[in-house]
Scaffold this active site. Structure first.
Site, mmCIF file in Angstrom:
data_model
loop_
_atom_site.group_PDB
_atom_site.id
_atom_site.type_symbol
_atom_site.label_atom_id
_atom_site.label_comp_id
_atom_site.label_asym_id
_atom_site.label_seq_id
_atom_site.Cartn_x
_atom_site.Cartn_y
_atom_site.Cartn_z
ATOM 1 N N LYS A 32 0.865 -1.136 -0.028
ATOM 2 C CA LYS A 32 0.087 0.006 0.023
ATOM 3 C C LYS A 32 0.874 0.995 0.106
ATOM 4 C CE LYS A 32 -3.435 -0.414 2.738
ATOM 5 N NZ LYS A 32 -4.949 -0.678 2.750
ATOM 6 N N ARG A 72 -3.368 2.927 8.485
ATOM 7 C CA ARG A 72 -3.879 1.572 8.079
ATOM 8 C C ARG A 72 -2.445 0.655 8.075
ATOM 9 N NH1 ARG A 72 -6.566 5.059 4.254
ATOM 10 N NH2 ARG A 72 -8.660 4.136 3.501
ATOM 11 N N GLY A 105 -7.018 -9.918 7.342
ATOM 12 C CA GLY A 105 -6.696 -10.630 8.719
ATOM 13 C C GLY A 105 -5.999 -9.857 9.731
ATOM 14 N N MET A 135 -5.047 -5.493 11.120
ATOM 15 C CA MET A 135 -5.803 -4.533 11.546
ATOM 16 C C MET A 135 -6.580 -4.001 10.536
ATOM 17 S SD MET A 135 -4.870 -1.263 13.536
ATOM 18 C CE MET A 135 -4.912 -0.119 12.319
ATOM 19 N N ARG A 191 -3.445 -1.507 -6.408
ATOM 20 C CA ARG A 191 -2.879 -2.544 -6.115
ATOM 21 C C ARG A 191 -3.033 -3.593 -7.376
ATOM 22 N NH1 ARG A 191 -5.469 -4.885 -0.707
ATOM 23 N NH2 ARG A 191 -7.618 -4.611 -1.477
ATOM 24 N N HIS A 210 -15.863 -9.056 1.701
ATOM 25 C CA HIS A 210 -14.484 -10.298 2.081
ATOM 26 C C HIS A 210 -14.798 -11.408 1.529
ATOM 27 C CE1 HIS A 210 -12.637 -12.813 5.227
ATOM 28 N NE2 HIS A 210 -11.778 -12.029 5.248
ATOM 29 N N SER A 217 14.158 -42.240 -12.542
ATOM 30 C CA SER A 217 12.845 -41.350 -12.224
ATOM 31 C C SER A 217 12.718 -41.389 -10.742
ATOM 32 C CB SER A 217 11.555 -42.365 -12.685
ATOM 33 O OG SER A 217 10.680 -41.221 -12.362
ATOM 34 N N CYS A 231 8.679 -38.563 -10.770
ATOM 35 C CA CYS A 231 7.353 -38.806 -10.655
ATOM 36 C C CYS A 231 6.610 -39.036 -9.406
ATOM 37 C CB CYS A 231 7.389 -40.448 -11.375
ATOM 38 S SG CYS A 231 8.057 -41.502 -10.107
ATOM 39 N N TYR A 282 12.281 -34.343 -17.737
ATOM 40 C CA TYR A 282 10.936 -34.212 -17.655
ATOM 41 C C TYR A 282 10.353 -34.157 -16.092
ATOM 42 C CZ TYR A 282 10.489 -39.416 -16.680
ATOM 43 O OH TYR A 282 10.579 -40.709 -16.288
HETATM 44 C C1 PEP Z 1 7.162 -42.054 -4.874
HETATM 45 O O1 PEP Z 1 7.753 -42.823 -4.018
HETATM 46 O O2 PEP Z 1 7.768 -40.956 -5.067
HETATM 47 C C2 PEP Z 1 6.438 -42.627 -5.933
HETATM 48 C C3 PEP Z 1 6.177 -42.232 -7.165
HETATM 49 O O3 PEP Z 1 5.929 -44.101 -5.805
HETATM 50 P P1 PEP Z 1 5.021 -44.202 -5.129
HETATM 51 O O4 PEP Z 1 4.134 -42.917 -4.667
HETATM 52 O O5 PEP Z 1 4.061 -45.095 -5.788
HETATM 53 O O6 PEP Z 1 5.352 -44.953 -3.758
#
Ligand code: PEP
Ligand code: MG
Length: 894
Positions: free
Chosen positions: A26, A96, A105, A107, A349, A465, A774, A841, A861
């Site tokens: 502000k 303010r 949340g 004053m 803002r 709000h 992975s 993953c 990836y």
């Molecule tokens: C992990 O452990 O990150 C994973 C992808 O395998 P899971 O969640 O199936 O154990």
């Protein structure tokens, strides 16, 4: 000497927009607006550093602060031509809070500070309006009394009601100067009684009281909750803004309003907002009087737009709107006051907006040339995309309309009615979908709003709000449903003669404002052209590929629709639970010897082959990582005695034998037990069957389509090189068998999950047998912290609340610890095999902050749940842009 106080306005601007860390959002923007020539009442900002200092020094102020405040105040007095505490021409100020990011949340604002028994007469004389002066004084005592002194605001309302009753009037507007004087006397007596000392009359004391209250509010419970939900560090602190008052409530040529430079719900390029004639700021948001629309185009019959009512001030405001958008190159949320037809800007803002609006505004602004495409990609919060990807009401589904309110935050939500935030939180914690119903919400309700699937209020407008917070959180919200009556005591809501009790189900449509009785069917979202456009821009700049964690054809199709570039994790065990197969799976587990196991696996083989063939077809031309069986066998067995008996009967097995087997398989720590490649090594026939199913399916697709898939077979929970060597050899052998039997050869890879610290630390040796890694960061987090992923939910929130951990490490990767292991494994792996493909993953693959980390260490990836694929695409693009800005691409470890 440290500068603790920064002035703005009247030609003296110490600050600028870049100084938001020091001056709060502000304060920085007030200085910026003043410096670009917009009409800002003069004032000053006490920096966030004072707040930090205050908490570090036992709630004391730095020694120089008083002098610096006095100097800044004198400058304001001079600019306005009025003096603080002056009986004839008193300066009044607003106080303010203002953190780096806007934080409901903390004053609330205190207005009209500086009024006392003497200056009220000065204000009456200066304004020529005694009623206005006494009304202002009572407003001041009320605000100061509740937000600074902590007096319950009902106590003030009682006194007004009493005077109204006594005078036989209904509306506040019917009260005279004398009446307000009586109210003020009543207030002062009440405050003195409650606080044990008189209401402060000295403006200096009032000012320091308000400053202390702002700093105090930084650590109140509501602010702490808000910070926790939004990952705001406690050491940022808040600034305090003190500014000369201007009055929107001095008569019919005065007004006050709150508006957005574009529609914050849809992103449409229209001036959007609300204003009230003869009112102060809090009247617009309080929902007591109905605010009117800004533009004539948005005015409904019976409404009086500002464009019509105050054409000159409106025209000036339209000009300001353009100046602000050009200057900030973003949609602005502004507050203004018109005093005697003169416009003053009180705040600007970047406006909070829905995900849909954020997308549209980013794409539109890029097309308008205000920003470039890269900037548009940066502008949209990846996590907010989630809102666009979730279901809306099925237009064809039957429904029973209960009532209507304002379409305050889009999306559909269905759940049981609860009337308090605490109950919403408690029920949601048990997995129930709830709709939080309130007359209006306040920052105290934030935890319940967060827990609820949707929010319904009966009072308040589009800037109330509830509306603002719900949009920010991505919760569907219907606000200001005036036709609905809420009875907290009776735990019911009523509309048009219909009654809904607590615990009954309602459905909200936040896009239309409709409220329905019961559950209404929902449909998958259709994505707008803007979504595709932005995703296209994102795809053009990202380096990381994005795959999906998917095992069913539906998941795989959803993933493709959202732009997944393959499957990064197919958890084959999910296929085992299908009712068609679970019998064979259990038979395999129950078998006394290898022969019995092989018979059962023989029955499973065709099912698995079908599963893989279906995935290969959907993902044609894209990589698919299939993980061999991971969970302990115990998970597939029935648990209760009744279930065991039922299954035993179906399998023709002996109940006691089955119980014995279940007992044998049960482990004290199954997550650290007989699972992952440990199963593949002790029961090689399981992985052999799975490998056979994969290769036979690949051959089948290759033969029929001439486009053979290239499966990536992944071994879970590897800790040592030898485990991977053994399991890999099994897979290779089965591959050769299938190729020989079919006379057809497909390309394939065998790799491993890196999900144990030992695997990460010895990744160079493991890489020798792996075509890819992975990172299973779910297990890696579990094993690195020694923290059970299934039980940590009970105490991790406390850790986060206490700041022991910045975030839940199962949601956002712990860069320092788990991340270090990932980095080491990536470096060691690529050190021996530069072409080693690296992905992630675990759940972190869909978390924007973790994706940023994956970019910096040069993974190839990320893989995440199908609905998060767009989130990951955008996050990957932002990560690439950040990396480029920081000096060029991921630090590829090869
Ligand atoms: C992990 O452990 O990150 C994973 C992808 O395998 P899971 O969640 O199936 O154990
Ligand atoms: Mg795992």
């Amino acid at each position: 000497m440290t500068q603790w106080v920064y002035s703005f306005g009247a030609g003296h601007n110490d600050g600028s927009a870049e100084m938001r860390n020091l001056l709060g959002g502000k304060g920085a923007n007030l200085a910026e607006m003043a410096s670009i020539g917009l009409p800002v009442p003069p004032g000053f900002t006490i920096t966030t550093e004072v707040c930090t200092w205050y908490y570090e020094h036992g709630k004391q102020y730095p020694a120089e602060l008083r002098d610096q405040v006095a100097t800044a105040l004198a400058r304001v007095e001079q600019a306005v031509g009025a003096r603080f505490g002056d009986h004839r021409k008193p300066l009044l100020v607003s106080v303010r809070s203002g953190a780096r990011v806007s934080m409901p949340g903390m004053m609330d604002t205190v207005l009209n500070l500086g009024l006392n028994d003497a200056t009220v007469d000065g204000l009456a004389a200066a304004s020529g309006d005694a009623r206005f002066a006494w009304d202002s004084y009572r407003r001041f005592i009320q605000m100061y009394g509740s937000v600074v002194l902590g007096v319950d605001h009902h106590r003030f309302e009682e006194i007004i009601e009493h005077v109204k009753l006594d005078r036989g009037v209904i509306e506040d507007t019917e009260l005279t100067a004398q009446d307000w004087h009586r109210v003020v006397d009543g207030y002062k007596d009440m405050v003195a009684e409650v606080k044990g000392q008189p209401f402060p009359q000295d403006p200096e004391a009032q000012l320091w009281g308000a400053i202390g209250a702002v700093f105090g509010s930084w650590m109140n419970a509501r602010a702490n909750t808000y910070r926790r939900l939004h990952d705001i560090p406690a050491d940022w602190g808040t600034a305090v803004n003190v500014q000369a008052m201007v009055f929107g409530n001095m008569g019919e040529d005065c007004a006050t309003g709150v508006c957005f430079t574009r529609d914050p719900s849809t992103g449409e390029d229209v001036f959007y907002g609300e204003y009230l004639i003869n009112a102060q700021g809090e009247d617009v948001v309080a929902g007591i009087r109905t605010p009117q629309p800004m533009s004539e185009a948005r005015a409904k019959p019976g409404e009086r737009s500002m464009e019509k009512a105050m054409p000159a001030a409106y025209a000036e405001l339209v000009q300001v709107r353009q100046t602000l958008e050009r200057h900030y190159r973003d949609m602005q949320d502004i507050e203004f006051t018109v005093q005697q037809n003169k416009l003053y800007m009180l705040q600007t803002r970047n406006g909070k907006r829905t995900a849909a609006a954020s997308l549209k505004i980013a794409v539109d602004m890029a097309r308008e040339g205000l920003i470039d495409e890269r900037e548009a990609v940066r502008r949209v919060n990846p996590s907010a995309l989630d809102q666009l990807l979730h279901p809306t009401l099925d237009p064809k589904a039957p429904r029973k309309l209960l009532s209507r309110g304002l379409p305050a935050s889009p999306g559909a939500a269905c759940g049981t009615v609860v009337f308090t935030a605490d109950e919403a939180e408690a029920r949601a914690a048990k997995g129930e979908s709830v709709i939080l119903v309130r007359i209006e919400t306040s920052p105290e309700d934030i935890h319940g709003m967060h827990a609820a699937k949707g929010i319904l209020t009966t009072r308040g407008g589009m800037t109330s709000h509830a509306a603002v917070v719900a949009r920010g959180m991505g919760r569907p919200c219907v606000a200001g449903a005036g036709g609905v009556t809420v009875d907290y005591a009776g735990q019911t809501l009523m509309a048009g003669g219909k009654v809904v009790q607590a615990g009954e189900t309602v459905t909200l449509d936040g896009a239309t404002g409709e409220i329905f009785i019961g559950a209404v069917a929902m449909v998958e979202p259709k994505l707008s052209g803007d979504f595709e456009t932005l995703m296209g821009w994102a795809d053009a700049v990202r380096r990381l590929r994005v795959r999906a964690n998917a095992e069913t054809p539906l998941d795989a199709e959803t993933a493709r629709k959202f732009g997944a570039e393959g499957i990064g994790l197919c958890r084959t065990e999910h296929m085992f639970f299908d009712p068609d197969r679970i019998g064979a799976v259990r038979q395999m587990i129950m078998a006394e010897n290898e022969r019995g196991r092989r018979d059962a696996l023989e029955r499973l083989l065709p099912f698995q082959r079908q599963d893989f063939a279906a995935l290969f077809r959907i993902m044609v031309g894209l990589p698919i990582t299939i993980r061999l069986l991971d969970p302990p066998l115990h998970e597939f067995l029935p648990h209760t005695e009744a279930e065991i008996a039922e299954v035993a009967q179906a399998l023709g097995a002996d109940v006691t034998a089955m119980q014995r087997r279940a007992a044998e398989l049960s482990e004290a720590n199954p997550m650290l037990g007989h699972r992952g490649c440990r199963l593949g090594i002790t029961f090689p026939e399981i992985y052999e069957m799975q490998a056979r199913a994969i290769f036979e399916a690949a051959v089948e697709i290759g033969k029929s389509t001439r486009k053979a898939p290239v499966p990536e077979i992944m071994i879970p929970l590897v800790a040592t090189k030898r485990e991977l060597e053994i399991t890999r050899a099994q897979v290779d052998r089965v591959a050769q068998e299938v190729f020989a039997e079919s006379g057809y050869h497909v390309e394939y890879y065998v790799g491993t999950m890196i999900e144990l610290p030992r695997a990460a630390l010895t990744a160079d040796s493991i890489a020798a047998s792996a075509d890819f890694f992975s990172f299973g960061t779910n297990d890696l987090t579990q094993t690195t912290f020694g923290l059970s992923r299934d039980d940590a939910g009970k105490f991790l929130p406390v850790y986060v609340e206490k700041g022991i951990m910045a975030k839940d490490p199962f949601v956002s990767i712990d860069v320092e610890g788990v991340g270090a292991l990932v980095r080491i494994a990536a470096e060691k792996g690529r050190g021996v095999k530069p072409e080693l493909k690296l992905g992630i993953c675990g759940e972190h693959g869909g978390d924007p902050a973790s994706i940023e980390f994956c970019e910096t260490i040069g993974l190839d990836y990320v893989s995440c749940s199908p609905y998060r694929v767009p989130v990951a695409r955008l996050a990957a693009a932002q990560a690439a842009l950040n990396a480029a800005q920081a000096g060029g691409g991921g630090d590829r470890t090869a």
